[in-house]
Scaffold this motif. Structure first.
Motif, PDB file in Angstrom:
ATOM      1  N   LYS A   6       0.836  -1.190   0.000  1.00  0.00           N
ATOM      2  CA  LYS A   6       0.000   0.000   0.000  1.00  0.00           C
ATOM      3  C   LYS A   6       0.873   1.243   0.000  1.00  0.00           C
ATOM      4  CE  LYS A   6      -3.537   2.421   2.714  1.00  0.00           C
ATOM      5  NZ  LYS A   6      -4.293   2.435   3.997  1.00  0.00           N
ATOM      6  N   LYS A   7       0.537   2.185  -0.870  1.00  0.00           N
ATOM      7  CA  LYS A   7       1.214   3.480  -0.864  1.00  0.00           C
ATOM      8  C   LYS A   7       0.504   4.383   0.132  1.00  0.00           C
ATOM      9  CE  LYS A   7       3.878   4.759  -4.937  1.00  0.00           C
ATOM     10  NZ  LYS A   7       4.025   5.777  -5.973  1.00  0.00           N
ATOM     11  N   LEU A   8       1.218   4.784   1.174  1.00  0.00           N
ATOM     12  CA  LEU A   8       0.630   5.674   2.174  1.00  0.00           C
ATOM     13  C   LEU A   8       0.497   7.084   1.612  1.00  0.00           C
ATOM     14  CD1 LEU A   8       2.666   4.425   5.264  1.00  0.00           C
ATOM     15  CD2 LEU A   8       0.410   3.665   4.494  1.00  0.00           C
ATOM     16  N   ALA A  13       5.543   3.918   1.550  1.00  0.00           N
ATOM     17  CA  ALA A  13       4.743   2.734   1.239  1.00  0.00           C
ATOM     18  C   ALA A  13       4.990   1.681   2.308  1.00  0.00           C
ATOM     19  CB  ALA A  13       5.106   2.194  -0.140  1.00  0.00           C
ATOM     20  N   ILE A  14       4.073   0.715   2.373  1.00  0.00           N
ATOM     21  CA  ILE A  14       4.216  -0.349   3.368  1.00  0.00           C
ATOM     22  C   ILE A  14       3.882  -1.680   2.700  1.00  0.00           C
ATOM     23  CG2 ILE A  14       1.839  -0.303   4.243  1.00  0.00           C
ATOM     24  CD1 ILE A  14       3.208  -0.369   7.093  1.00  0.00           C
ATOM     25  N   ILE A 109       7.211  -4.336   6.192  1.00  0.00           N
ATOM     26  CA  ILE A 109       8.357  -3.509   5.784  1.00  0.00           C
ATOM     27  C   ILE A 109       7.867  -2.123   5.406  1.00  0.00           C
ATOM     28  CG2 ILE A 109      10.311  -3.282   4.193  1.00  0.00           C
ATOM     29  CD1 ILE A 109      10.153  -6.280   3.683  1.00  0.00           C
ATOM     30  N   LYS A 110       8.515  -1.113   5.972  1.00  0.00           N
ATOM     31  CA  LYS A 110       8.190   0.269   5.616  1.00  0.00           C
ATOM     32  C   LYS A 110       9.225   0.756   4.609  1.00  0.00           C
ATOM     33  CE  LYS A 110       6.330   4.434   7.670  1.00  0.00           C
ATOM     34  NZ  LYS A 110       6.053   5.188   8.914  1.00  0.00           N
TER      35      LYS A 110
END
Length: 457
Positions: A6-8, A13-14, A109-110
């Motif tokens: 997912k793109k924050l 992103a995460i 993972i960030k």
């Protein structure tokens, strides 16, 4: 691998996934197989060590390598799934979850990404640039200073007392605890009083001495003095003043101009005045930029150019600011931070706004440097460090080594690039102003010409 990404926002992103136990076992076998080809075990030929023995003997190392490879594969899959390129990833991705379970390892993972920056509004951020007019009085004063520097030294009368800007010729020897120290002795040393060539208090204590006088001068070496054996120590210097030299008078004329401007054919006093005026203009510009306009420009850029920041880079900047602050706080406060994790966390958090501004400006400057082709070579960085070290009376080679060993060279280069980028933006404002003035002059001239033609008819 069960993976979701997912793109924050545009800069963060995460990725979440589960590394299955089956996949991890395959990794363990591959790592053990690679290891068996190189490892030596008594009783077995190289490359013939049984895998079970390898797995048993090097269990922890194999497990660590297998998990590392699995996480790297997950990261590469995440990058593909996010539809981004590896070069967009900035800094090292952070593993924020790593839970080992029976069915596998639950991993999060960030990922930080290079932000997208729109530079359209940069020109609006540049403050207006107005230089003070260089007066004839300032030119005359600088000319007199230059002439004084060029004047030869002459012996002063024997009864003259040493003053600031006089040149003292003297012997000295330094003592710490009544013992002489290396490098603390010289004979017939020539020193301009007020040059600050010696440590604080030394030159001031010599003022008032006459030729032939002896004096003991007490001083304290700075705590950050480059020679560690002297740093922070009290010392006594025994002085014998042999003589005093002063600058002789010198005539300000075309002959002086020819000497100071050897590259200009038939140089005269008018040329020298023009040269000094240009130098004063450069100095005024540099002072205005450094003391006022660069700070305004940076604030304007930060307030105007908005984009998502990579969280990991901000956190790294906060860490650095927090660590640097520990060297400036009192021992009691440091003790409190060491014993209270919440206070330490609160102290670190206090640097968030500063870190965000620093990271923002760094990214803007980097984007502008790429846009405008601003570069700083490694050689320029070394030259700058050498020059500043020499000006501070330090050993240039030792200073360069210090910067290398502490990985400070990239920060020095970035600071130099930032300085050039900001100067270039401010210079562009001057060019725009000059262009407007020139266009107004041309327009006025055209109108006057038209008016003249009409009158002649």
């Amino acid at each position: 691998m069960n993976l979701s990404t997912k793109k924050l926002n545009s800069a963060n992103a995460i990725a979440n996934g589960v590394i299955a136990t089956k996949d991890l076992e395959e990794k363990l076998t591959k790592v053990a197989t690679r290891l068996s080809k190189t490892i030596k075990v008594d009783g077995f030929r190289k490359g013939k060590v049984p895998l079970n023995l390898i797995k048993a003997r090097y269990k922890d190392a194999i497990k660590q390598d297998a998990q590392k490879e699995a996480v790297q594969e997950m990261l590469q899959e995440a990058i593909k799934d996010l539809k981004i390129e590896s070069k967009q990833v900035i800094g090292d991705p952070i593993i924020t979850k790593f839970d080992e379970k029976s069915e596998g390892i639950d991993v999060e993972i960030k990922i930080s990404l290079t932000p997208e920056i729109d530079l359209k509004l940069v020109d609006k951020c540049i403050p207006s640039v107005k230089f003070p007019k260089i007066e004839n009085k300032a030119i005359k004063e600088r000319l007199e200073e230059v002439a004084k520097r060029e004047a030869p030294l002459v012996e002063a009368p024997k009864d003259k007392k040493l003053e600031k800007n006089d040149f003292a010729v003297f012997d000295f020897e330094g003592f710490i605890d009544d013992k002489p120290f290396d490098g603390g002795k010289a004979e017939n040393f020539e020193l301009m009083i007020g040059s600050n060539q010696f440590i604080a208090g030394f030159e001031d204590s010599m003022i008032g001495m006459k030729a032939g006088d002896n004096k003991d001068i007490k001083v304290t070496f700075p705590k950050d003095y480059q020679a560690e054996n002297l740093a922070g120590k009290d010392a006594v210097f025994k002085i014998k003043l042999h003589g005093i030299k002063v600058k002789d008078s010198i005539k300000i004329d075309d002959a002086l101009a020819k000497r100071l401007l050897p590259q200009k054919e038939n140089a005269n006093l008018e040329d020298l005045n023009e040269q000094i005026k240009n130098q004063l203009e450069i100095e005024a510009k540099t002072k205005l930029y450094n003391e006022e306009l660069k700070e305004k420009l940076v604030d304007n850029l930060f307030d105007t150019i908005k984009f998502d920041l990579p969280d990991l880079i901000v956190e790294q900047e906060m860490d650095m600011l927090f660590r640097n602050s520990l060297g400036t706080i009192s021992p009691d406060e440091l003790k409190q931070l060491q014993s209270d994790a919440n206070k330490a966390k609160e102290k670190r958090e206090s640097f968030r706004a500063t870190a965000q501004k620093s990271v923002t400006i760094t990214f803007i400057v980097d984007a502008l440097a790429k846009r405008d082709g601003v570069v700083v070579s490694d050689n320029e960085v070394f030259q700058t460090i050498y020059y500043e070290a020499m000006m501070m009376g330090q050993n240039p080679k030792e200073v360069v080594e210090y910067y290398k060993n502490n990985n400070l060279l990239p920060a020095i280069k970035m600071a130099m690039i930032e300085d050039r980028v900001l100067h270039k933006l401010l210079d562009s404002k001057i060019e725009q102003s000059e262009k407007v003035v020139e266009e107004k002059k041309e327009s006025k001239t055209k109108k006057e010409n038209k008016s003249t033609k009409k009158d002649s008819k």
